[in-house]
Design a protein around this motif. Structure first.
Motif, PDB file in Angstrom:
ATOM      1  N   SER A  41      19.291 -26.532 -12.460  1.00 56.35           N
ATOM      2  CA  SER A  41      19.743 -25.493 -13.388  1.00 56.35           C
ATOM      3  C   SER A  41      20.009 -26.079 -14.772  1.00 56.35           C
ATOM      4  O   SER A  41      19.721 -25.435 -15.786  1.00 56.35           O
ATOM      5  N   ASP A  81      15.733 -18.685  -8.896  1.00 56.66           N
ATOM      6  CA  ASP A  81      16.451 -19.499  -7.929  1.00 56.66           C
ATOM      7  C   ASP A  81      16.179 -18.853  -6.578  1.00 56.66           C
ATOM      8  O   ASP A  81      16.746 -17.804  -6.251  1.00 56.66           O
ATOM      9  N   GLU A 107      13.582 -22.874  -9.095  1.00 60.02           N
ATOM     10  CA  GLU A 107      14.443 -23.713  -8.261  1.00 60.02           C
ATOM     11  C   GLU A 107      14.210 -23.318  -6.806  1.00 60.02           C
ATOM     12  O   GLU A 107      14.011 -22.163  -6.504  1.00 60.02           O
TER      13      GLU A 107
HETATM   14 MG   LIG Z   1      20.704 -24.436  -9.545  1.00 63.02          MG
END
Ligand SMILES: [Mg+2]
Ligand SMILES: Nc1ncnc2c1ncn2[C@@H]1O[C@H](COP(=O)(O)OP(=O)(O)O)[C@@H](O)[C@H]1O
Length: 154
Positions: A41, A81, A107
């Motif tokens: 992140s 994500d 991610e």
């Molecule tokens: Mg993350």
């Protein structure tokens, strides 16, 4: 051939992410692997802020929404994500088809399964057991741009 560099601290990760943003173009996917807390992140936030030309750009975590979209000067970007994605079929509800025209930061890309783009830049972040602030980053892909991306990093 994968290349591994060492990111000595968060500033180094941010510098590399800004370099990646300057080299990125529509159609790219950057797949960020590594355990919780590795810096996926942090890399994404620095990439998006650099691409936006705005160091204060709000970059909320897509942990619950799974995706955040950004209108940036040179491309649209999607920050995924996928930790909570149940399966690749659910990606289409998140607008995965539009992403091909912009830049995707992903991610937990193992959730993509068969949808993993073949020409993506793979980035695997690993903690340095000797130093809390440092990360090892293994890069694979971008054969035309990898040298420019990593130049000057140890
Ligand atoms: Mg993350
Ligand atoms: N070299 C580094 N690169 C990236 N993050 C770092 C580094 N050194 C320390 N950190 C810290 O590690 C944490 C990484 O968290 P985060 O980016 O949310 O990880 P992830 O998304 O991989 O779970 C942040 O608190 C960040 O400040």
């Amino acid at each position: 051939m994968p290349t591994t560099i060492r990111l000595a601290d968060l500033a180094a990760t941010e510098a590399l992410a800004a370099r990646a943003a300057s080299l990125a173009r529509p159609g790219d996917a950057l797949l960020l692997d590594g355990p919780l807390g590795a810096g996926k992140s942090a890399f994404s936030r620095a990439f998006l802020r650099a691409a936006a030309g705005d160091p204060r750009l709000e970059v909320p975590s897509p942990t619950f929404t799974l995706v955040q979209q950004y209108e940036l000067p040179r491309f649209q970007a999607w920050h995924f994500d996928l930790y909570r994605l149940s399966g690749p079929d659910d990606l289409f509800e998140l607008g995965w088809e539009e992403v091909a025209d912009g830049v995707a930061l992903v991610e937990w890309p193992e959730r993509l399964e068969d949808l993993r783009p073949a020409d993506a830049l793979g980035l695997r972040l690993a903690p340095d057991p000797a130093d809390d602030e440092a990360r090892f980053l293994t890069l694979e892909g971008w054969p035309d741009r990898l040298a420019a991306l990593t130049e000057g990093f140890p």
